[in-house]
Design a protein around this motif. Structure first.
Motif, PDB file in Angstrom:
ATOM      1  N   GLY A 109       0.761  -1.193   0.008  1.00  0.00           N
ATOM      2  CA  GLY A 109       0.010  -0.088   0.033  1.00  0.00           C
ATOM      3  C   GLY A 109       0.698   1.291  -0.015  1.00  0.00           C
ATOM      4  O   GLY A 109       0.235   2.257   0.065  1.00  0.00           O
ATOM      5  N   LYS A 110       2.183   1.194  -0.329  1.00  0.00           N
ATOM      6  CA  LYS A 110       2.916   2.322  -0.347  1.00  0.00           C
ATOM      7  C   LYS A 110       3.055   3.166  -1.778  1.00  0.00           C
ATOM      8  O   LYS A 110       3.138   2.300  -2.800  1.00  0.00           O
ATOM      9  CB  LYS A 110       4.411   2.284   0.268  1.00  0.00           C
ATOM     10  N   LEU A 111       2.980   4.262  -1.926  1.00  0.00           N
ATOM     11  CA  LEU A 111       3.045   4.899  -3.209  1.00  0.00           C
ATOM     12  C   LEU A 111       4.636   4.641  -3.964  1.00  0.00           C
ATOM     13  O   LEU A 111       5.639   4.438  -3.009  1.00  0.00           O
ATOM     14  CB  LEU A 111       2.848   6.421  -3.223  1.00  0.00           C
ATOM     15  N   GLN A 112       4.610   4.209  -5.005  1.00  0.00           N
ATOM     16  CA  GLN A 112       6.019   3.864  -5.620  1.00  0.00           C
ATOM     17  C   GLN A 112       6.007   4.599  -6.996  1.00  0.00           C
ATOM     18  O   GLN A 112       4.827   4.539  -7.709  1.00  0.00           O
ATOM     19  CB  GLN A 112       6.117   2.336  -5.829  1.00  0.00           C
ATOM     20  N   GLY A 113       7.338   4.979  -7.373  1.00  0.00           N
ATOM     21  CA  GLY A 113       7.346   5.309  -8.769  1.00  0.00           C
ATOM     22  C   GLY A 113       6.817   6.658  -9.150  1.00  0.00           C
ATOM     23  O   GLY A 113       6.465   7.514  -8.141  1.00  0.00           O
ATOM     24  N   GLU A 114       6.569   6.929 -10.330  1.00  0.00           N
ATOM     25  CA  GLU A 114       6.087   8.370 -10.684  1.00  0.00           C
ATOM     26  C   GLU A 114       4.304   8.405 -10.515  1.00  0.00           C
ATOM     27  O   GLU A 114       3.688   7.415 -10.997  1.00  0.00           O
ATOM     28  CB  GLU A 114       6.498   8.611 -12.073  1.00  0.00           C
ATOM     29  N   TRP A 115       4.080   9.489 -10.097  1.00  0.00           N
ATOM     30  CA  TRP A 115       2.656   9.847 -10.061  1.00  0.00           C
ATOM     31  C   TRP A 115       2.357  11.110 -10.626  1.00  0.00           C
ATOM     32  O   TRP A 115       2.969  11.949 -10.706  1.00  0.00           O
ATOM     33  CB  TRP A 115       2.163  10.002  -8.475  1.00  0.00           C
ATOM     34  N   LEU A 116       1.476  10.959 -11.626  1.00  0.00           N
ATOM     35  CA  LEU A 116       0.862  12.318 -12.273  1.00  0.00           C
ATOM     36  C   LEU A 116      -0.599  12.765 -11.953  1.00  0.00           C
ATOM     37  O   LEU A 116      -1.174  12.035 -11.731  1.00  0.00           O
ATOM     38  CB  LEU A 116       0.877  12.064 -13.924  1.00  0.00           C
ATOM     39  N   SER A 117      -0.686  14.003 -11.969  1.00  0.00           N
ATOM     40  CA  SER A 117      -2.043  14.473 -11.666  1.00  0.00           C
ATOM     41  C   SER A 117      -2.409  15.516 -12.741  1.00  0.00           C
ATOM     42  O   SER A 117      -1.677  16.249 -13.157  1.00  0.00           O
ATOM     43  CB  SER A 117      -1.905  15.390 -10.119  1.00  0.00           C
ATOM     44  N   PHE A 118      -3.752  15.468 -12.976  1.00  0.00           N
ATOM     45  CA  PHE A 118      -4.350  16.300 -14.073  1.00  0.00           C
ATOM     46  C   PHE A 118      -5.264  17.006 -13.547  1.00  0.00           C
ATOM     47  O   PHE A 118      -6.154  16.455 -12.713  1.00  0.00           O
ATOM     48  CB  PHE A 118      -4.454  15.323 -15.291  1.00  0.00           C
ATOM     49  N   ASP A 119      -5.699  18.233 -14.206  1.00  0.00           N
ATOM     50  CA  ASP A 119      -6.955  18.790 -13.783  1.00  0.00           C
ATOM     51  C   ASP A 119      -8.201  18.504 -14.724  1.00  0.00           C
ATOM     52  O   ASP A 119      -7.908  17.522 -15.516  1.00  0.00           O
ATOM     53  CB  ASP A 119      -6.925  20.525 -14.178  1.00  0.00           C
ATOM     54  N   ALA A 120      -9.423  18.732 -14.549  1.00  0.00           N
ATOM     55  CA  ALA A 120     -10.588  18.314 -15.271  1.00  0.00           C
ATOM     56  C   ALA A 120     -10.508  18.348 -16.652  1.00  0.00           C
ATOM     57  O   ALA A 120     -11.212  17.612 -17.370  1.00  0.00           O
ATOM     58  CB  ALA A 120     -11.837  18.975 -14.637  1.00  0.00           C
ATOM     59  N   GLU A 121      -9.588  19.231 -17.215  1.00  0.00           N
ATOM     60  CA  GLU A 121      -9.573  19.349 -18.645  1.00  0.00           C
ATOM     61  C   GLU A 121      -8.300  18.574 -19.522  1.00  0.00           C
ATOM     62  O   GLU A 121      -8.201  18.554 -20.397  1.00  0.00           O
ATOM     63  CB  GLU A 121      -9.342  20.966 -19.258  1.00  0.00           C
ATOM     64  N   GLY A 122      -7.623  17.821 -18.224  1.00  0.00           N
ATOM     65  CA  GLY A 122      -6.597  17.057 -18.907  1.00  0.00           C
ATOM     66  C   GLY A 122      -5.142  17.538 -18.871  1.00  0.00           C
ATOM     67  O   GLY A 122      -4.157  16.926 -19.184  1.00  0.00           O
ATOM     68  N   ASN A 123      -5.138  18.871 -18.403  1.00  0.00           N
ATOM     69  CA  ASN A 123      -3.842  19.287 -18.415  1.00  0.00           C
ATOM     70  C   ASN A 123      -3.017  18.989 -17.189  1.00  0.00           C
ATOM     71  O   ASN A 123      -3.591  18.722 -16.071  1.00  0.00           O
ATOM     72  CB  ASN A 123      -3.891  20.774 -17.906  1.00  0.00           C
ATOM     73  N   LYS A 124      -1.651  18.682 -17.330  1.00  0.00           N
ATOM     74  CA  LYS A 124      -0.802  18.133 -16.110  1.00  0.00           C
ATOM     75  C   LYS A 124      -0.679  19.140 -15.262  1.00  0.00           C
ATOM     76  O   LYS A 124      -0.376  20.153 -15.371  1.00  0.00           O
ATOM     77  CB  LYS A 124       0.647  17.535 -16.654  1.00  0.00           C
ATOM     78  N   LEU A 125      -0.995  18.901 -13.778  1.00  0.00           N
ATOM     79  CA  LEU A 125      -0.492  19.771 -12.841  1.00  0.00           C
ATOM     80  C   LEU A 125       0.607  19.289 -11.852  1.00  0.00           C
ATOM     81  O   LEU A 125       1.237  20.243 -11.383  1.00  0.00           O
ATOM     82  CB  LEU A 125      -1.884  19.663 -11.931  1.00  0.00           C
ATOM     83  N   VAL A 126       0.694  17.813 -11.841  1.00  0.00           N
ATOM     84  CA  VAL A 126       1.862  17.680 -10.838  1.00  0.00           C
ATOM     85  C   VAL A 126       2.583  16.502 -11.437  1.00  0.00           C
ATOM     86  O   VAL A 126       1.792  15.430 -11.959  1.00  0.00           O
ATOM     87  CB  VAL A 126       1.435  17.493  -9.359  1.00  0.00           C
ATOM     88  N   SER A 127       3.771  16.537 -11.279  1.00  0.00           N
ATOM     89  CA  SER A 127       4.753  15.108 -11.657  1.00  0.00           C
ATOM     90  C   SER A 127       5.471  14.795 -10.202  1.00  0.00           C
ATOM     91  O   SER A 127       6.268  15.777 -10.117  1.00  0.00           O
ATOM     92  CB  SER A 127       5.575  15.320 -12.819  1.00  0.00           C
ATOM     93  N   ALA A 128       5.245  13.627  -9.715  1.00  0.00           N
ATOM     94  CA  ALA A 128       5.778  13.494  -8.360  1.00  0.00           C
ATOM     95  C   ALA A 128       6.585  12.269  -8.700  1.00  0.00           C
ATOM     96  O   ALA A 128       6.181  11.340  -9.225  1.00  0.00           O
ATOM     97  CB  ALA A 128       4.864  13.399  -7.461  1.00  0.00           C
ATOM     98  N   ASN A 129       7.671  11.950  -7.504  1.00  0.00           N
ATOM     99  CA  ASN A 129       8.023  10.621  -7.453  1.00  0.00           C
ATOM    100  C   ASN A 129       8.255   9.924  -5.979  1.00  0.00           C
ATOM    101  O   ASN A 129       8.460  10.928  -5.064  1.00  0.00           O
ATOM    102  CB  ASN A 129       9.649  10.752  -8.145  1.00  0.00           C
ATOM    103  N   TYR A 130       7.875   8.753  -5.898  1.00  0.00           N
ATOM    104  CA  TYR A 130       8.133   8.215  -4.560  1.00  0.00           C
ATOM    105  C   TYR A 130       8.936   6.866  -4.733  1.00  0.00           C
ATOM    106  O   TYR A 130       8.996   6.201  -5.703  1.00  0.00           O
ATOM    107  CB  TYR A 130       6.637   7.581  -4.285  1.00  0.00           C
ATOM    108  N   ASP A 131       9.453   6.751  -3.472  1.00  0.00           N
ATOM    109  CA  ASP A 131      10.266   5.338  -3.434  1.00  0.00           C
ATOM    110  C   ASP A 131       9.788   4.703  -2.080  1.00  0.00           C
ATOM    111  O   ASP A 131      10.009   5.238  -1.026  1.00  0.00           O
ATOM    112  CB  ASP A 131      11.625   5.438  -3.662  1.00  0.00           C
ATOM    113  N   ASN A 132       9.032   3.642  -2.020  1.00  0.00           N
ATOM    114  CA  ASN A 132       8.398   2.978  -1.046  1.00  0.00           C
ATOM    115  C   ASN A 132       7.734   3.844  -0.276  1.00  0.00           C
ATOM    116  O   ASN A 132       7.917   3.743   1.163  1.00  0.00           O
ATOM    117  CB  ASN A 132       9.621   1.943  -0.261  1.00  0.00           C
TER     118      ASN A 132
END
Length: 118
Positions: free
Chosen positions: A54-77
């Motif tokens: 259940g831990k976040l791992q690797g790249e996470w991307l977030s988008f707004d309701a129009e599909g525009n990228k808002l955040v690019s994040a990275n997690y390791d364990n």
């Protein structure tokens, strides 16, 4: 066997308490759970991966309701690592994480074409 039971319990919990529409898929090659969340209008809200525990791992991307990228994040364990990027209409912020803490922050204005949002 313990991981498998946890995985099943995680899926049941995730599906039962979902506030957003989502897709879950186990990648057997990486043993990561691929997740896609959707806005109410059907546009992708977030994409990323969880470990089997259940831990976040690797790249996470977030988008707004129009599909525009808002955040690019990275997690390791489950820990924040590397460079994260936050887009707005006017700025791009780069936050560098080290040991799960902010190491540095840089900001650019929309006047230059340094980084383009996909």
């Amino acid at each position: 066997m313990k991981k498998f039971v946890f995985f099943i319990a995680f899926l049941i919990t995730a599906v039962s308490f979902a506030q957003q529409e989502r897709e879950l898929k186990l990648n057997k090659d990486t043993n990561l759970i691929e997740v896609v969340y959707y806005h109410d209008n059907g546009v992708v809200s977030q994409t990323g991966y969880y470990t089997l525990d259940g831990k976040l791992q690797g790249e996470w991307l977030s988008f707004d309701a129009e599909g525009n990228k808002l955040v690019s994040a990275n997690y390791d364990n489950g820990k924040k690592v590397g460079k994260w990027f936050y887009w707005t209409d006017k700025t791009l912020k780069e936050v560098d994480y080290s040991n799960n803490a902010i190491a540095s922050v840089s900001e650019w204005t929309n006047k230059s074409k340094l980084a383009i949002r996909d």
